[in-house]
Design an enzyme around this catalytic site. Sequence first.
Site, PDB file in Angstrom:
ATOM      1  N   GLU A 119       0.815  -1.220   0.000  1.00  0.00           N
ATOM      2  CA  GLU A 119       0.000   0.000   0.000  1.00  0.00           C
ATOM      3  C   GLU A 119       0.847   1.268   0.000  1.00  0.00           C
ATOM      4  O   GLU A 119       0.350   2.354   0.262  1.00  0.00           O
ATOM      5  CB  GLU A 119      -0.951  -0.026   1.194  1.00  0.00           C
ATOM      6  N   LYS A 125     -15.917  -1.254   2.756  1.00  0.00           N
ATOM      7  CA  LYS A 125     -15.195  -1.849   1.624  1.00  0.00           C
ATOM      8  C   LYS A 125     -16.228  -2.484   0.704  1.00  0.00           C
ATOM      9  O   LYS A 125     -16.880  -3.459   1.098  1.00  0.00           O
ATOM     10  CB  LYS A 125     -14.211  -2.918   2.106  1.00  0.00           C
TER      11      LYS A 125
END
Length: 446
Positions: free
Chosen positions: A218, A356
């Site tokens: 990330e 999400k």
Amino acid sequence: MAHVITRINAREILDSRGNPTVEVDLETNLGIFRAAVPSGASTGIYEALELRDNDKSRYLGKGVQKAIKNINEIIAPKLIGMNCTEQKKIDNLMVEELDGSKNEWGWSKSKLGANAILAISMAVCRAGAAANKVSLYKYLAQLAGKKSDQMVLPVPCLNVINGGSHAGNKLSFQEFMIVPVGAPSFKEALRYGAEVYHTLKSEIKKKYGIDATNVGDEGGFAPNILNANEALDLLVTAIKSAGYEGKVKIAMDVAASEFYNSENKTYDLDFKTPNNDKSLVKTGAQLVDLYIDLVKKYPIVSIEDPFDQDDWENYAKLTAAIGKDVQIVGDDLLVTNPTRITKALEKNACNALLLKVNQIGSITEAIEACLLSQKNNWGVMVSHRSGETEDVFIADLVVALRTGQIKTGAPCRSERNAKYNQLLRIEESLGNNAVFAGEKFRLQLN
């Protein structure tokens, strides 16, 4: 004029980790609308099913040809001829009729795959926005019943130090994020974050050597840090050195399910070492005390997944202890699932949802989860996954739902910055019709 779906085609593409994922092209008379879905590394056991081929001769079993086939052969024929503005009708058709699989928490998508259903759901949204002649964020706001005269730009939660399942170091907690709440706009918040990120890089290089500044999935750094205090001290130093003390706060994603032992109900903070240090094996109660101490010592405003996804009791204890001052976010605990959110509300287990879209598998259900959380005065943080694509859908979604906070990685790696850059464009296009969440990122901005 009805804008009907005339063609749907799915393909297998690669995500940011080099694993296959699903991309869909959906066509109407207005053009082709594309969407690609992400995938997670530390996945909650209650998430909707991400369908993989498990054929070890292709992509080590991670191929998504089954999901592609389900789209092209099962879903597409049923959707062709439908109006692309009928988002709820299309999502419900895919989830309840074409798939129809259920478990105790609702629609599980185990037949067609959440990755197949979501890709189409997102593409339908884009086509619907075009049919209504509005931007995607304005269209999503309409679908959610949100006002669109003044939109909310989120505070970015930038993941700058990696541990847990995302990194090869000994650090047990998965993410340490910087949160520029003191900035006057999203544009400035991103600048604050980028400057702290580069300052942190220099600090890490100084302390751990040049090879410690390699980045993880990330975009965050993964130096050989041993514990949370060491990571937090680094962040405090970087924030201060960059000149943003008081303006940039800290958030953590512990991802505690990754190091929970369900047999003896303990948490192993040294789980990545073969012969682990037994003094670092903690009970839930000891972990509660650890978090309370960290919050006293550091400017922490948010803690995600502090306990295992079934440890409701300790979630409730921590929320009761520090929930007034600190956001306690459920990710693996809630998996963007309205039924799990309802249970958490009954138990006062947390006070924020991590949203999400691929955990639940359709845009209609993701919006429902968000609205249920906001109705009960929870915070909502929109989130990426560790395996991402260049798709920027969640940038529009966070503005539409007015959640005031997003996490989509460090200000590094194009699949992360794509989302932040889209938010810069949205803020620019809105001009005076945009308000930056800032210090109020936890409050209701509906």
